[in-house]
Design a protein around this motif. Structure first.
Motif, PDB file in Angstrom:
ATOM      1  N   GLY A  13      92.408  67.149 -29.292  1.00  0.00           N
ATOM      2  CA  GLY A  13      93.537  66.111 -28.681  1.00  0.00           C
ATOM      3  C   GLY A  13      94.944  66.751 -29.356  1.00  0.00           C
ATOM      4  N   SER A  14      95.736  65.639 -29.712  1.00  0.00           N
ATOM      5  CA  SER A  14      96.974  65.944 -30.234  1.00  0.00           C
ATOM      6  C   SER A  14      97.032  66.965 -31.232  1.00  0.00           C
ATOM      7  N   SER A  15      97.974  67.819 -31.308  1.00  0.00           N
ATOM      8  CA  SER A  15      98.270  68.919 -32.224  1.00  0.00           C
ATOM      9  C   SER A  15      99.069  68.133 -33.321  1.00  0.00           C
ATOM     10  N   ASP A  16      99.250  66.928 -33.394  1.00  0.00           N
ATOM     11  CA  ASP A  16     100.165  66.113 -34.352  1.00  0.00           C
ATOM     12  C   ASP A  16      99.059  66.067 -35.665  1.00  0.00           C
ATOM     13  N   PHE A  17      97.795  65.961 -35.230  1.00  0.00           N
ATOM     14  CA  PHE A  17      96.644  65.980 -36.396  1.00  0.00           C
ATOM     15  C   PHE A  17      96.168  67.403 -36.614  1.00  0.00           C
ATOM     16  N   VAL A  18      95.940  67.659 -37.821  1.00  0.00           N
ATOM     17  CA  VAL A  18      95.363  69.150 -38.320  1.00  0.00           C
ATOM     18  C   VAL A  18      94.375  68.953 -39.431  1.00  0.00           C
ATOM     19  N   LEU A  19      92.974  69.594 -39.329  1.00  0.00           N
ATOM     20  CA  LEU A  19      92.077  69.539 -40.324  1.00  0.00           C
ATOM     21  C   LEU A  19      92.382  70.703 -41.423  1.00  0.00           C
ATOM     22  N   LEU A  20      92.479  69.862 -42.527  1.00  0.00           N
ATOM     23  CA  LEU A  20      93.216  70.488 -43.749  1.00  0.00           C
ATOM     24  C   LEU A  20      91.810  71.414 -44.517  1.00  0.00           C
ATOM     25  N   SER A  21      90.755  70.661 -44.471  1.00  0.00           N
ATOM     26  CA  SER A  21      89.839  71.296 -45.403  1.00  0.00           C
ATOM     27  C   SER A  21      88.379  71.388 -44.277  1.00  0.00           C
ATOM     28  N   PRO A  22      87.915  72.536 -43.895  1.00  0.00           N
ATOM     29  CA  PRO A  22      86.705  72.556 -42.839  1.00  0.00           C
ATOM     30  C   PRO A  22      85.428  72.183 -43.149  1.00  0.00           C
ATOM     31  N   GLY A  23      85.199  72.206 -44.626  1.00  0.00           N
ATOM     32  CA  GLY A  23      83.782  71.963 -45.152  1.00  0.00           C
ATOM     33  C   GLY A  23      82.974  72.773 -45.113  1.00  0.00           C
ATOM     34  N   PRO A  24      81.783  72.508 -45.514  1.00  0.00           N
ATOM     35  CA  PRO A  24      80.694  73.734 -45.489  1.00  0.00           C
ATOM     36  C   PRO A  24      79.920  73.863 -44.138  1.00  0.00           C
ATOM     37  N   ALA A  25      78.927  75.124 -44.096  1.00  0.00           N
ATOM     38  CA  ALA A  25      78.342  75.388 -42.831  1.00  0.00           C
ATOM     39  C   ALA A  25      76.983  74.584 -42.722  1.00  0.00           C
ATOM     40  N   ALA A  26      76.617  74.061 -43.708  1.00  0.00           N
ATOM     41  CA  ALA A  26      75.198  73.377 -43.804  1.00  0.00           C
ATOM     42  C   ALA A  26      75.112  72.079 -45.029  1.00  0.00           C
ATOM     43  N   LEU A  27      74.569  71.229 -44.724  1.00  0.00           N
ATOM     44  CA  LEU A  27      74.394  70.077 -45.806  1.00  0.00           C
ATOM     45  C   LEU A  27      73.014  69.621 -45.970  1.00  0.00           C
ATOM     46  N   GLY A  28      72.590  69.799 -47.099  1.00  0.00           N
ATOM     47  CA  GLY A  28      71.295  69.349 -47.519  1.00  0.00           C
ATOM     48  C   GLY A  28      70.961  67.861 -47.213  1.00  0.00           C
ATOM     49  N   TRP A  29      69.691  67.629 -47.013  1.00  0.00           N
ATOM     50  CA  TRP A  29      69.472  66.072 -46.974  1.00  0.00           C
ATOM     51  C   TRP A  29      69.830  65.320 -48.152  1.00  0.00           C
ATOM     52  N   GLY A  30      70.545  64.091 -47.828  1.00  0.00           N
ATOM     53  CA  GLY A  30      71.221  63.121 -48.761  1.00  0.00           C
ATOM     54  C   GLY A  30      72.553  63.728 -49.401  1.00  0.00           C
ATOM     55  N   GLU A  31      73.020  64.917 -48.851  1.00  0.00           N
ATOM     56  CA  GLU A  31      74.181  65.383 -49.385  1.00  0.00           C
ATOM     57  C   GLU A  31      75.525  64.711 -48.500  1.00  0.00           C
ATOM     58  N   SER A  32      76.599  64.943 -48.936  1.00  0.00           N
ATOM     59  CA  SER A  32      77.732  64.827 -48.286  1.00  0.00           C
ATOM     60  C   SER A  32      78.988  65.480 -48.682  1.00  0.00           C
ATOM     61  N   PHE A  33      80.156  65.538 -48.148  1.00  0.00           N
ATOM     62  CA  PHE A  33      81.145  66.447 -48.446  1.00  0.00           C
ATOM     63  C   PHE A  33      82.408  65.513 -47.672  1.00  0.00           C
ATOM     64  N   THR A  34      83.428  65.656 -48.398  1.00  0.00           N
ATOM     65  CA  THR A  34      84.876  65.311 -47.862  1.00  0.00           C
ATOM     66  C   THR A  34      85.640  66.190 -47.271  1.00  0.00           C
ATOM     67  N   VAL A  35      86.431  65.982 -45.894  1.00  0.00           N
ATOM     68  CA  VAL A  35      87.368  66.780 -45.359  1.00  0.00           C
ATOM     69  C   VAL A  35      88.564  65.813 -45.388  1.00  0.00           C
ATOM     70  N   GLU A  36      89.768  66.644 -45.196  1.00  0.00           N
ATOM     71  CA  GLU A  36      91.144  66.063 -45.397  1.00  0.00           C
ATOM     72  C   GLU A  36      91.564  66.411 -43.743  1.00  0.00           C
ATOM     73  N   VAL A  37      92.386  65.277 -43.081  1.00  0.00           N
ATOM     74  CA  VAL A  37      93.030  65.388 -42.114  1.00  0.00           C
ATOM     75  C   VAL A  37      94.628  64.850 -42.219  1.00  0.00           C
ATOM     76  N   ALA A  38      95.544  65.502 -41.722  1.00  0.00           N
ATOM     77  CA  ALA A  38      96.778  65.294 -41.927  1.00  0.00           C
ATOM     78  C   ALA A  38      97.417  64.965 -40.502  1.00  0.00           C
ATOM     79  N   PHE A  39      98.700  63.949 -40.269  1.00  0.00           N
ATOM     80  CA  PHE A  39      99.130  63.651 -39.454  1.00  0.00           C
ATOM     81  C   PHE A  39     100.474  63.882 -39.560  1.00  0.00           C
ATOM     82  N   SER A  40     101.358  64.599 -38.700  1.00  0.00           N
ATOM     83  CA  SER A  40     102.579  64.763 -38.711  1.00  0.00           C
ATOM     84  C   SER A  40     103.167  64.554 -37.249  1.00  0.00           C
TER      85      SER A  40
END
Length: 191
Positions: A67-94
């Motif tokens: 969608g709009s290029s005003d939003f940017v993914l700052l941290s892409p995260g891992p390629a795989a996630l084990g069961w019960g695991e989680s990770f956090t990504v950051e999204v910026a808006f300008s």
């Protein structure tokens, strides 16, 4: 008593799932992020938590902003996630416009939800000049005579507008009275 046994060459084990039919289950929180209203030239960052609630490895094929290029993914995260695991990504808006929207899309191997989405929205606080009337029609004027007209400058945007100067082009036109410049015009106001 009758026993039926069979075998099929079409039977395959899907390597993405566990031996007992376990599957990955993706969940992203929050499901929607509203960045609210942000002034021109400013930015804000929010986080999205990605969970694997299943009992097999979640393979993340892609994590992108669509969608709009005003939003940017700052941290892409891992390629795989084990069961019960989680990770956090950051999204910026300008913001570059008054209203923006996009989606954070995760493509993966979760069979029930191979494409998971977080809705992104935000507003930019920008000024916007209005000129009324536009065009200014002074009709016909006899030689040696004058006709005056009023032109209003306004701000239909969401943040203060600074008008540095005003000028006319063409022959036979002059500005007779004007405010002092630079002039600051609040949202929804006119000079």
């Amino acid at each position: 008593m009758l026993f039926l046994l069979g075998c099929s060459a079409d039977y395959q084990i899907n390597a993405d799932y566990g031996p007992d039919g376990q599957v990955p289950v993706v969940r992203m929180e929050p499901a929607k992020i509203d960045f609210g209203s942000i002034s021109a030239g400013e930015s804000d960052t929010r986080t999205v938590e990605v969970f694997n609630d299943g009992d097999a490895i979640l393979v993340i094929e892609s994590l992108t902003v669509v969608g709009s290029s005003d939003f940017v993914l700052l941290s892409p995260g891992p390629a795989a996630l084990g069961w019960g695991e989680s990770f956090t990504v950051e999204v910026a808006f300008s913001p570059s416009t008054n209203q923006s929207g996009a989606e954070l899309v995760l493509e993966g191997n979760a069979p029930a939800d191979p494409s998971s989405v977080v809705e992104l929205q935000g507003n930019g606080l920008y000024p916007s000049l209005s000129i009324s009337p536009n065009p200014a029609d002074l009709r016909s004027v006899e030689p040696g005579c004058r006709r005056t007209g009023l032109i209003q400058l306004g701000n239909v945007g969401l943040s203060p507008l600074t008008i540095e100067s005003v000028s006319v082009s063409g022959t036979g036109f002059t500005i007779e009275a004007s405010p002092e410049f630079p002039a600051n015009v609040d949202p929804k106001a006119q000079i």
